[in-house]
Structures are given as C-alpha cells and as structure tokens.
Design a protein around this motif. Structure first.
Motif: not given
Length: 214
Positions: A153, A182, A186, A188-189, A191, A208, A210
């Motif tokens: 994270r 993104r 690739e 990972a999340r 935002e 973060e 996945e």
C-alpha cells in the motif's frame, strides 16, 4: 537558480545571449562594462549549471574564438505560453468536431504514454514500479513524493501539475493520467481521491496491490 526578473550579471548574460545569439567573451565584456576575466568567471558558473555552451569558431583572421550560446535548459527559464496554444486548439476541435474527438485525442495520449514507458516497468515488483513512476513524473516537473503505508500500500502525491491550465478546462487530461498510472501499475488498484483540477490542494493517489484469492 537564475531568475530572469533579477538584474544580476549572470542574468544579464543570459538575456544578452537570448536577444543576440552567440557571443564572444570580448563582446559581453564590452556591453557589460566589466573585464573579460570577470565575464569568464560568470560563464564558468553558467556552463557548470548547464545553462550555456561554447563552440570553437574559426575566424577569418587570428585564432579561433569561443562563442557562447544558451542551452535548451536555459531556454526553459524564459516565459513560455504553450498552454494557451493548446487550449485554443482543443477549443477549436471541440467546437468544430465535437467533444468525442477531444476524448479520443486524450485516449490516444494515454495509449502513447503507456507504449512509450511500459518497458521501464516490465519485470519489476509493485514498489519498484511506484518508484519508477515517481522518477518519471519528477523528470516532467510534477514534484512527487511517495510513501509506503504498509505491505503493498502506497501514497503518491504530486505537488505540482505542469498541465494544470489544460486539465482545469479539459478533465480528460486527468483521466488520461489516471489511466496511464493504472496501465503501468498493472495488478494494483489505483485511486485518486484528490485532484488539483477539481479543487484539491494536490493530486493524491492511493495505490494498493490487488489481493489474490486463496
């Protein structure tokens, strides 16, 4: 850093080279009203800082002379107005061809960015990719700081936005940046809860890894 609004001797030399092009030490000394030795000291500092370069030029008479000129780094110190031209072009495209064409332009930009830089991220773990992305964005003037919050994270904060004037009017630019992040991160999340173009103090991303199902 040289500030062009100041009247220091080095700033005067930069302005002189901007207006007149390549100059010899003797030319600068005469215009500044100082000795050639004093000019050379300033030129040494400017050359060390990567702001000027010298070229040995043969003369019709006498010995070859060093002529000094600005580097591309020095050119960036002078005022630029790229965003105005960009906005005018986007406005014209939007008016004549519609918003969908502008959307497509930014989609293609996202694709181009991904294709250009994807190789730099290949084979790296998430933390190394976050670090690589920070270095890339810093090289473009985004002034990034990132931090590890825990296992897998991260926070990623951009304190400057070089495309702010465009992003303020065309939010597609922000979506393009988020899409690029993104793509290269690739797996990972990613935002972005805070965005300068939407009134935020900075552009803040949460990244973060996945979680894989057991």
């Amino acid at each position: 850093m040289i500030v062009l609004g100041q009247t220091s001797t080095r700033t005067q030399i930069l302005n002189m080279l901007k207006f007149q092009g390549r100059l010899a030490v003797s030319d600068m000394a005469k215009q500044l009203g100082i000795t050639e030795m004093a000019v050379r000291r300033h030129l040494h500092t400017l050359e060390r800082d990567g702001l000027i370069q010298s070229t040995l030029v043969r003369q019709s008479k006498g010995r070859p002379a060093n002529l000094y000129s600005l580097t591309s780094a020095a050119e960036e110190l002078f005022p630029k107005n790229y965003h105005t031209l960009t906005l005018e072009l986007l406005d014209d495209i939007c008016e004549t061809d519609g918003k969908e064409v502008v959307d497509e332009l930014f989609r293609r930009r996202e694709e181009r960015l991904t294709n250009t830089y994807a190789r730099q991220f290949d084979g790296k773990n998430l933390e190394d990719r976050v670090k690589e992305l920070a270095e890339l964005q810093n090289s473009k003037g985004y002034m990034v700081e990132w931090d590890k919050l825990g296992e897998g994270r991260y926070t990623f904060v951009e304190y400057n936005c070089p495309i702010a004037q465009v992003a303020n009017r065309y939010n597609q630019a922000c979506r393009c940046e988020l899409g690029f992040f993104r793509n290269v991160l690739e797996g990972a999340r990613v935002e972005r809860p805070e965005c300068k173009a939407k009134g935020g103090a900075n552009c803040v991303y949460y990244i973060e890894a996945e979680r894989k199902e057991a």
